[in-house]
Structure formats: C-alpha cells, structure tokens
Design a protein around this motif. Structure first.
Motif, mmCIF file in Angstrom:
data_model
loop_
_atom_site.group_PDB
_atom_site.id
_atom_site.type_symbol
_atom_site.label_atom_id
_atom_site.label_comp_id
_atom_site.label_asym_id
_atom_site.label_seq_id
_atom_site.Cartn_x
_atom_site.Cartn_y
_atom_site.Cartn_z
ATOM 1 N N THR A 97 47.011 112.061 22.005
ATOM 2 C CA THR A 97 48.184 111.351 21.520
ATOM 3 C C THR A 97 49.048 112.332 20.732
ATOM 4 N N GLY A 135 54.335 110.455 21.597
ATOM 5 C CA GLY A 135 53.397 109.437 22.057
ATOM 6 C C GLY A 135 52.172 110.026 22.724
ATOM 7 N N ILE A 138 49.084 103.881 27.557
ATOM 8 C CA ILE A 138 50.414 104.191 27.042
ATOM 9 C C ILE A 138 51.434 103.966 28.147
ATOM 10 N N ARG A 193 57.636 105.060 27.368
ATOM 11 C CA ARG A 193 57.676 105.334 25.933
ATOM 12 C C ARG A 193 57.255 106.760 25.606
ATOM 13 N N LEU A 227 46.682 104.574 18.923
ATOM 14 C CA LEU A 227 47.968 105.263 18.957
ATOM 15 C C LEU A 227 48.341 105.808 17.585
ATOM 16 N N TYR A 246 53.884 105.373 16.196
ATOM 17 C CA TYR A 246 54.189 104.784 17.504
ATOM 18 C C TYR A 246 54.457 103.302 17.354
ATOM 19 N N ASP A 299 60.588 104.301 16.836
ATOM 20 C CA ASP A 299 60.201 105.488 17.607
ATOM 21 C C ASP A 299 60.809 105.517 18.994
#
Length: 384
Positions: free
Chosen positions: A155, A160, A249, A253, A289, A293, A297
């Motif tokens: 991460t 991200g 994820i 993003r 995360l 996040y 963001d």
C-alpha cells in the motif's frame, strides 16, 4: 491480444523451488521476440525504498532476485546489473549503504552480478502524446536494453498502492523526485506523470514480489502481510490490475492506473482472460489501507463546477490527511527535510512540519528511518 499475467503460489522465500518455478513461468510466457538473449544487457530494478532488512517487507526480497538471475542464466545472459535510486541524496556512499542494508551486496557477491553506484543520470525524451516532454533518469536505464521491473506489493499513503508502475519512479535520481512532486502536487496529475514514465522506460518484464507484501501506512510504515504469491507479465498495468484485485483496491483510486484507464492503456478492471494461473489465487484478500486513503484523497475538487467549486477545494484541503511528526521518536537525522519538495520541514533537534506549505506527498513519511512521521486525519473522517 492481452498479455498474460502469471500468478503462482510461493509459500515462503525459503521455498527456492517454488520461487524458481514461479519466475520461470513468467519468463516462459513471453513470446520468442521478447525473450532475453545471451547478448542482452539486463537491468534489474527492484524496490529499494530505503535501508530496511528484507524481513521488514519494505524492499524486494533477495530470494526473488536470486530466482530471476537463475532464469536469466538459463537463457545464457551474463551481463546483469542491479540499480535503483531511492529518495534523498543520490551518492555512491548512500547507494553502497543501501545495497548492504537490503541484502543486495551479499546477493551480488553470491551470484556475481554488478551493483550500480556511479550515480550518474541522463536526460531522455518522454514517450509522445503525454504530459511530460522529457525525464532525467539514472544512467543504466538509458544504457541497458532489457529492463526487468521487480516491485514489492505494498500500500502507499499517497497513491493507494505501490506496485509495478510506481516502482519505476525509482528510475528518477534521488532528489529529482522532489521536483516532480512539486510540479505535480495533486494525485491525478502525478499519476499521469507516472504513466508517462512507464511508457518511456518500457520495462520488458515485470515480476511482482507478493510473497510477503505490506499493508497499512506503506510503503515503509506499514505492516508485513504474508500472501504467498508471485505475479508477473510483460504489461505492468495488467500486473497491477491483478494485484489491486487481490489487495481489494479499486484501480480508479490508484492515480497511475486511473490515468492508464483514461488513456486506454489498460481496462478498468483485471480481465479474467488474461490470467495464467488458478483463478482462486485472485480471490480478494483485502489489505488494511493507509490512514490517508479516504476523504480528501481523490482530488474530486479539481472537477467541481459552479458555486461548489469555490468551497470544495478549501474543504478538501482542511479534511485531507497530513504527515505529523511524533517528536518522542524523532532522532533529528534530517532525512525528511532533505527530501521535502517544498522545504516545509525545519530541524531544531527534532523535525517540525509547516502545515500551510505541506503538499501531502508523504515523502517524509516514506524516508523516515524510525517511523517518527505518521499520517493523521481529523477524527471525524476516520469513522466515515
């Protein structure tokens, strides 16, 4: 036709046979014209973010590199160079210390490969039709003809995820990285820049270290996350899409994947037909995360229109996560001040960040050797 993404289980770094088999599968999936030859001058580009021991899950593990070198040697390759450039001063002494601390020096002696520490750079034109006209890159990236991207599955507090495309940011020398953060302080345009960089560098092959990844406040302040996987392929965007599916994820993003999707460089999600491996290996195993996040963001204020366009940027900046120094941990080494793009960090025994000037790139968080810089957000937004 989609380039295949190889996904193979590897229970631990000690399982040399499984590592060799996984890496060999990635090489074997390449078409003949993309295979390295005995004449290839190969550059290995691992993630060597900072001087952390391999068991901290911050850097690419030497065991994976050992398997990659073995696969190259089976193909008759003898000219193999390993290079990276983390943030901060880019000097021969710093690089030698980095290689030593991450286990690369021992590996290089064992395998007879070279470690690049000349610390020279060259300027090359960027790929056409992008945001950037040219890049200054570490010398071997421009001189070598076969680059293998060897990222770590982690991460990242700004982007991200830190995967294949993001790992290529290490091709930019030392403190020059800070200039790119200054030029593109918002995530969307920073992602566009990383996409341009990937298209310019054009790795021949990507092999992602997911045997033990990192979750939480990565890329250096998170926690190890055992996954037992190696992923690889010729297309770094597709490899990253597969990794995001596993990590839980959304690709949109991750700024550089969002840029790749907008430009038509990759689909919006990992295509099942590209998988070479057991589909159960892509079953989501959601990562914890980063604290950053969430609210603030996504750069959504950049796209606001009408009266709300005046309010949203101020609200977003107020709500956005920010780096905060824990003075009881700070050792006053100055690494954070050295890397800060806007020079917003002052040293007086311990570090102090001027919040008004901070662009929230979190470079200071990445480079702190004692994890004295944490990502903080307003209590209200922690629960939303």
């Amino acid at each position: 036709m989609l380039s295949p993404v190889i996904v193979r289980p590897v229970a631990s770094y000690e399982d040399a046979a499984a590592l060799d088999a996984a890496v060999e599968a990635v090489f074997a999936a390449l078409p003949a014209e993309k295979q390295p030859t005995p004449a290839s001058r190969v550059l290995l580009k691992p993630n060597l973010l900072a001087r952390h021991a391999p068991d901290k899950a911050v850097t690419t593990h030497p065991a994976l590199l050992r398997a990659v070198v073995a696969a190259l040697r089976r193909r008759g390759v003898t000219d193999i160079l390993l290079a990276d450039s983390p943030g901060g001063l880019y000097t021969p002494a710093r690089m030698r210390a980095l290689y030593e601390g991450t286990g690369m020096t021992t590996l290089a002696k064992e395998l007879g490969i070279a470690l690049y520490d000349a610390c020279k750079s060259v300027t090359v034109p960027a790929a056409p039709d992008g945001l950037v006209r040219e890049f200054e890159l570490i010398e071997p990236v421009a001189q070598r003809d076969y680059l293998i991207d060897l990222p770590k599955m982690k991460t990242h507090v700004m982007t991200g995820a830190s995967l294949s495309v993001k790992n290529l940011f290490g091709c930019i020398p030392g403190l020059k990285k800070a200039e790119w953060h200054t030029r593109f302080p918002d995530k969307e345009r920073f992602g566009e820049m990383l996409t341009d960089l990937c298209r310019t560098v054009q790795p021949a092959l990507t092999i992602l270290d997911g045997v033990v990844g990192m979750e939480g406040d990565g890329p250096s302040g998170g926690s190890p996350r055992p996954l037992g996987l190696v992923l690889g392929g010729a297309d770094p965007f597709l490899v990253d899409l597969a990794a995001c599916r596993i990590m839980g994820i959304e690709p949109e993003r991750v700024p550089y994947l969002a840029a790749g999707i907008r430009r038509g460089l990759c689909p919006a999600e990992f295509p099942a037909q590209a998988l070479d491996g057991d589909e159960t290996l892509l079953r989501p195993a959601p990562f914890r995360l980063p604290a950053s996040y969430g609210a603030g963001d996504t750069d959504f204020a950049r796209h606001a229109r009408g009266p709300v366009a005046w309010v949203l940027p101020r609200l977003e900046r107020w709500a956005a996560p920010r780096p905060v120094v824990e003075t009881v941990k700070c050792i006053g080494c100055g690494r954070c001040a050295e890397i800060c793009p806007r020079h917003t960090i002052e040293l007086n025994k311990t570090a102090r960040i001027r919040p008004a000037d901070c662009i929230r790139c979190f470079c200071c968080h990445e480079m702190c050797p004692v994890q004295a810089i944490q990502v903080k957000r307003l209590p209200l937004f922690r629960h939303l």
